[in-house]
Design a protein around this motif. Structure first.
Motif, PDB file in Angstrom:
ATOM      1  N   ALA A  38       7.324 -63.487 -32.621  1.00  0.00           N
ATOM      2  CA  ALA A  38       8.469 -62.853 -32.056  1.00  0.00           C
ATOM      3  C   ALA A  38       8.524 -62.373 -30.743  1.00  0.00           C
ATOM      4  O   ALA A  38       9.416 -62.463 -29.973  1.00  0.00           O
ATOM      5  N   CYS A  39       7.227 -61.611 -30.598  1.00  0.00           N
ATOM      6  CA  CYS A  39       6.994 -61.042 -29.115  1.00  0.00           C
ATOM      7  C   CYS A  39       6.937 -62.472 -28.086  1.00  0.00           C
ATOM      8  O   CYS A  39       7.887 -62.250 -26.872  1.00  0.00           O
ATOM      9  N   ARG A  40       6.480 -63.686 -28.359  1.00  0.00           N
ATOM     10  CA  ARG A  40       6.513 -64.791 -27.544  1.00  0.00           C
ATOM     11  C   ARG A  40       7.951 -64.846 -27.420  1.00  0.00           C
ATOM     12  O   ARG A  40       8.580 -65.320 -26.321  1.00  0.00           O
ATOM     13  N   VAL A  41       8.687 -65.229 -28.408  1.00  0.00           N
ATOM     14  CA  VAL A  41      10.258 -65.564 -28.176  1.00  0.00           C
ATOM     15  C   VAL A  41      11.028 -64.552 -27.294  1.00  0.00           C
ATOM     16  O   VAL A  41      11.727 -64.910 -26.592  1.00  0.00           O
ATOM     17  N   LEU A  42      10.801 -63.142 -27.655  1.00  0.00           N
ATOM     18  CA  LEU A  42      11.641 -62.219 -26.913  1.00  0.00           C
ATOM     19  C   LEU A  42      11.076 -62.219 -25.491  1.00  0.00           C
ATOM     20  O   LEU A  42      11.901 -62.114 -24.356  1.00  0.00           O
ATOM     21  N   VAL A  43       9.699 -62.593 -24.921  1.00  0.00           N
ATOM     22  CA  VAL A  43       9.442 -62.408 -23.786  1.00  0.00           C
ATOM     23  C   VAL A  43       9.899 -63.603 -23.156  1.00  0.00           C
ATOM     24  O   VAL A  43      10.595 -63.545 -21.861  1.00  0.00           O
ATOM     25  N   ARG A  44      10.018 -64.890 -23.801  1.00  0.00           N
ATOM     26  CA  ARG A  44      10.463 -65.983 -23.097  1.00  0.00           C
ATOM     27  C   ARG A  44      12.127 -65.729 -22.673  1.00  0.00           C
ATOM     28  O   ARG A  44      12.424 -66.050 -21.923  1.00  0.00           O
ATOM     29  N   LYS A  53       0.228 -64.960 -27.362  1.00  0.00           N
ATOM     30  CA  LYS A  53       0.519 -64.162 -28.518  1.00  0.00           C
ATOM     31  C   LYS A  53       0.363 -62.725 -27.968  1.00  0.00           C
ATOM     32  O   LYS A  53       1.102 -61.761 -28.128  1.00  0.00           O
ATOM     33  N   VAL A  54      -1.059 -62.508 -28.027  1.00  0.00           N
ATOM     34  CA  VAL A  54      -1.207 -60.889 -27.557  1.00  0.00           C
ATOM     35  C   VAL A  54      -0.666 -60.486 -26.277  1.00  0.00           C
ATOM     36  O   VAL A  54      -0.104 -59.528 -26.168  1.00  0.00           O
ATOM     37  N   ASP A  55      -0.730 -61.367 -25.327  1.00  0.00           N
ATOM     38  CA  ASP A  55      -0.316 -61.173 -23.875  1.00  0.00           C
ATOM     39  C   ASP A  55       1.250 -60.749 -24.047  1.00  0.00           C
ATOM     40  O   ASP A  55       1.687 -59.874 -23.386  1.00  0.00           O
ATOM     41  N   ALA A  56       2.070 -61.540 -24.990  1.00  0.00           N
ATOM     42  CA  ALA A  56       3.457 -61.376 -25.078  1.00  0.00           C
ATOM     43  C   ALA A  56       3.516 -59.700 -25.515  1.00  0.00           C
ATOM     44  O   ALA A  56       4.718 -59.090 -25.289  1.00  0.00           O
ATOM     45  N   GLY A  57       2.970 -59.514 -26.657  1.00  0.00           N
ATOM     46  CA  GLY A  57       2.918 -58.177 -27.134  1.00  0.00           C
ATOM     47  C   GLY A  57       2.727 -57.121 -26.161  1.00  0.00           C
ATOM     48  O   GLY A  57       3.323 -56.065 -25.916  1.00  0.00           O
ATOM     49  N   ARG A  58       1.553 -57.461 -25.357  1.00  0.00           N
ATOM     50  CA  ARG A  58       1.255 -56.233 -24.362  1.00  0.00           C
ATOM     51  C   ARG A  58       2.292 -56.406 -23.339  1.00  0.00           C
ATOM     52  O   ARG A  58       2.715 -55.149 -22.841  1.00  0.00           O
ATOM     53  N   GLN A  59       2.935 -57.406 -22.941  1.00  0.00           N
ATOM     54  CA  GLN A  59       4.168 -57.466 -22.004  1.00  0.00           C
ATOM     55  C   GLN A  59       5.158 -56.589 -22.440  1.00  0.00           C
ATOM     56  O   GLN A  59       5.911 -55.749 -21.718  1.00  0.00           O
ATOM     57  N   LEU A  60       5.650 -56.613 -23.707  1.00  0.00           N
ATOM     58  CA  LEU A  60       6.687 -55.948 -24.401  1.00  0.00           C
ATOM     59  C   LEU A  60       6.402 -54.325 -24.177  1.00  0.00           C
ATOM     60  O   LEU A  60       7.265 -53.436 -24.016  1.00  0.00           O
ATOM     61  N   VAL A  70       4.287 -51.329 -34.559  1.00  0.00           N
ATOM     62  CA  VAL A  70       3.878 -52.662 -35.047  1.00  0.00           C
ATOM     63  C   VAL A  70       3.279 -53.527 -33.987  1.00  0.00           C
ATOM     64  O   VAL A  70       2.426 -54.443 -34.490  1.00  0.00           O
ATOM     65  N   ILE A  71       3.628 -53.473 -32.863  1.00  0.00           N
ATOM     66  CA  ILE A  71       2.907 -54.313 -32.056  1.00  0.00           C
ATOM     67  C   ILE A  71       1.542 -53.913 -31.498  1.00  0.00           C
ATOM     68  O   ILE A  71       0.652 -54.789 -31.731  1.00  0.00           O
ATOM     69  N   GLU A  72       1.019 -52.647 -31.617  1.00  0.00           N
ATOM     70  CA  GLU A  72      -0.172 -51.984 -31.499  1.00  0.00           C
ATOM     71  C   GLU A  72      -0.971 -52.433 -32.695  1.00  0.00           C
ATOM     72  O   GLU A  72      -2.080 -52.886 -32.454  1.00  0.00           O
ATOM     73  N   GLN A  73      -0.442 -52.302 -33.843  1.00  0.00           N
ATOM     74  CA  GLN A  73      -1.064 -52.656 -34.964  1.00  0.00           C
ATOM     75  C   GLN A  73      -1.558 -54.081 -35.111  1.00  0.00           C
ATOM     76  O   GLN A  73      -2.633 -54.556 -35.622  1.00  0.00           O
ATOM     77  N   SER A  74      -0.539 -54.866 -34.664  1.00  0.00           N
ATOM     78  CA  SER A  74      -0.792 -56.473 -34.553  1.00  0.00           C
ATOM     79  C   SER A  74      -1.979 -56.800 -33.608  1.00  0.00           C
ATOM     80  O   SER A  74      -2.667 -57.453 -33.705  1.00  0.00           O
TER      81      SER A  74
END
Length: 104
Positions: A38-44, A53-60, A70-74
């Motif tokens: 979901a992070c990747r989709v939202l960043v795109r 995947k992890v970079d998309a979470g960090r970007q958000l 939930v992002i930090e836990q992931s």
């Protein structure tokens, strides 16, 4: 964003959403991947680029996206910590889906 790409992002979210049981309140195997998908989709969607995947979470996170936990836990799950629950992952995915569906 072209309609075809938007449709593919939505299909991707639905695919990830189908992998988890939203009723689980305990750490769920694969929940971190579902959140990251979901992070990747939202960043795109928001920034027009694909990230890992992890970079998309960090970007958000760096952009102030909520919920943070939930992002930090992931991210922590990648180092052996428990992943989010199915319920947490599903709530995150639904928020991302809602943003994409309501975007004009």
């Amino acid at each position: 964003m072209p309609d075809e790409l938007r449709s593919l992002l939505i299909d991707s979210l639905h695919w990830w959403m189908a992998l988890l049981s939203e009723a689980e309140d305990r750490p769920a195997a694969g929940a971190d991947d579902a959140v990251f998908g979901a992070c990747r989709v939202l960043v795109r969607h928001r920034y027009g680029r694909w990230l890992s995947k992890v970079d998309a979470g960090r970007q958000l996170l760096s952009a102030g996206y909520r919920p943070v936990a939930v992002i930090e836990q992931s991210i922590a799950a990648r180092s052996g910590e428990p992943p989010p629950s199915g319920r947490q992952a599903r709530a995150f995915q639904e928020a991302v889906l809602k943003e994409i569906l309501t975007a004009t």
